[in-house]
Design a protein around this motif. Structure first.
Motif, PDB file in Angstrom:
ATOM      1  N   TYR A 189      -3.713  -9.037   3.779  1.00  0.00           N
ATOM      2  CA  TYR A 189      -3.953  -9.913   2.782  1.00  0.00           C
ATOM      3  C   TYR A 189      -3.651 -11.516   3.240  1.00  0.00           C
ATOM      4  CZ  TYR A 189      -5.209  -6.262  -0.396  1.00  0.00           C
ATOM      5  OH  TYR A 189      -5.558  -5.100  -1.122  1.00  0.00           O
ATOM      6  N   TRP A 199       0.607  -1.191   0.047  1.00  0.00           N
ATOM      7  CA  TRP A 199       0.019  -0.016   0.074  1.00  0.00           C
ATOM      8  C   TRP A 199       0.886   1.317   0.004  1.00  0.00           C
ATOM      9  CZ3 TRP A 199      -4.354  -1.843   4.069  1.00  0.00           C
ATOM     10  CH2 TRP A 199      -5.056  -2.472   3.356  1.00  0.00           C
ATOM     11  N   ASP A 214     -16.634  -2.281  -1.369  1.00  0.00           N
ATOM     12  CA  ASP A 214     -15.076  -2.522  -1.531  1.00  0.00           C
ATOM     13  C   ASP A 214     -14.640  -2.962  -2.894  1.00  0.00           C
ATOM     14  OD1 ASP A 214     -12.523  -3.093  -0.964  1.00  0.00           O
ATOM     15  OD2 ASP A 214     -13.050  -4.740   0.450  1.00  0.00           O
ATOM     16  N   ASP A 236      -8.564  -8.168  -2.006  1.00  0.00           N
ATOM     17  CA  ASP A 236      -8.767  -9.196  -1.019  1.00  0.00           C
ATOM     18  C   ASP A 236      -8.879 -10.483  -1.484  1.00  0.00           C
ATOM     19  OD1 ASP A 236      -9.228  -6.501   0.016  1.00  0.00           O
ATOM     20  OD2 ASP A 236      -9.166  -7.413   2.148  1.00  0.00           O
ATOM     21  N   CYS A 242     -15.586  -7.424  -7.503  1.00  0.00           N
ATOM     22  CA  CYS A 242     -14.508  -8.036  -6.719  1.00  0.00           C
ATOM     23  C   CYS A 242     -14.838  -9.572  -6.845  1.00  0.00           C
ATOM     24  CB  CYS A 242     -14.410  -7.654  -5.113  1.00  0.00           C
ATOM     25  SG  CYS A 242     -13.995  -5.922  -4.908  1.00  0.00           S
ATOM     26  N   GLN A 264     -11.195  -3.586  -3.605  1.00  0.00           N
ATOM     27  CA  GLN A 264      -9.768  -4.025  -3.475  1.00  0.00           C
ATOM     28  C   GLN A 264      -9.669  -5.466  -3.733  1.00  0.00           C
ATOM     29  OE1 GLN A 264      -7.574  -2.019  -0.152  1.00  0.00           O
ATOM     30  NE2 GLN A 264      -9.573  -1.636   0.676  1.00  0.00           N
ATOM     31  N   ASN A 322      -3.869   1.811  -9.722  1.00  0.00           N
ATOM     32  CA  ASN A 322      -3.989   1.255  -8.347  1.00  0.00           C
ATOM     33  C   ASN A 322      -3.666  -0.425  -8.207  1.00  0.00           C
ATOM     34  OD1 ASN A 322      -4.521   3.585  -6.800  1.00  0.00           O
ATOM     35  ND2 ASN A 322      -6.505   3.317  -7.015  1.00  0.00           N
TER      36      ASN A 322
END
Length: 230
Positions: free
Chosen positions: A66, A28, A119, A123, A158, A121, A229
């Protein structure tokens, strides 16, 4: 000695854990100038001795948040003999909820069970090795992956991205190295009779085509110019 399917499944889990720990100190770091300065000092930053992560702190060699999720999933699969969403939810809350290592001013609570609907991201992709390794070659593999992901991430994009990654990893586990793996998965995503279809599969296929088009370029060339990102 020939490498067996079981060897590749175990290798996926161990490889995922080692790679996560190796990268954890630089997790990050979104400030590209700061990251470039760090890489000048340490051009091979695997297992660097000092964390530059601005969001949470772990000792060198420990898992990222993670990797910790992957371990919780692995532990649940092993003790329950397969995916048990109720057990996984309980373990996730214990590992990341109130009173956990992440419930501190430095390590804010990270993933609360319930499935965050906004979300975006990674994960799911980062923690999928244990569940794919457990169910590789079985008809319900994708269904089980989706069940594990939705414990903490309810956002459909996701889930769809993670399922595509699961298809890739399963192919490697079942068949070994394959430079055509993206083509194999694209064939699956374009199959009207594919397993566990998602509304976003066409968009995910577009993302994979974009990856194919940029495979010859360096990470510095495509991040964040092409893959924001990432």
């Amino acid at each position: 000695m020939a490498v067996t399917l079981a060897d590749r499944a175990i290798g996926a889990i161990i490889g995922s854990a080692v790679a996560d720990a190796a990268a954890q100190p630089l997790h990050w770091v979104y400030d590209l100038q700061k990251l470039k300065a760090l890489l000048v000092k340490q051009p091979h930053p695997e297992f660097t001795s000092e964390s530059a992560n601005p969001f949470y702190r772990r000792d060198p060699g420990q898992q990222s948040c993670y990797g910790d999720q992957a371990f919780v999933l692995l532990e649940s699969l092993a003790e329950c003999g397969g995916l048990n969403v109720e057990d996984l939810t309980r373990r996730t809350l214990k590992a990341f909820g109130p009173g956990s290592e992440y419930d501190t001013p430095v390590n804010d609570p990270y993933r609360v069970p319930g499935g965050c609907e906004a979300d975006m991201q990674m994960d799911g992709v980062a923690k999928l090795a244990p569940v794919v390794a457990f169910y590789a070659g079985k008809p319900d593999m994708l269904e089980r992956v989706e069940g594990a992901v939705r414990v903490t991430q309810g956002y459909d994009a996701c889930v769809a991205e993670t399922l595509a990654a699961a298809r890739i990893l399963e192919h490697f586990i079942l068949h070994g190295a394959d430079p055509k793996v993206l083509d194999r998965v694209l064939d699956q995503l374009n199959d009207p009779n594919r397993a566990n279809p998602q509304d976003l599969d066409k968009a995910i296929a577009g993302h994979l085509h974009q990856v194919k088009e940029n495979l010859s370029r360096s990470p510095q060339d495509v991040i964040p110019a092409v893959f924001t990102n990432a």
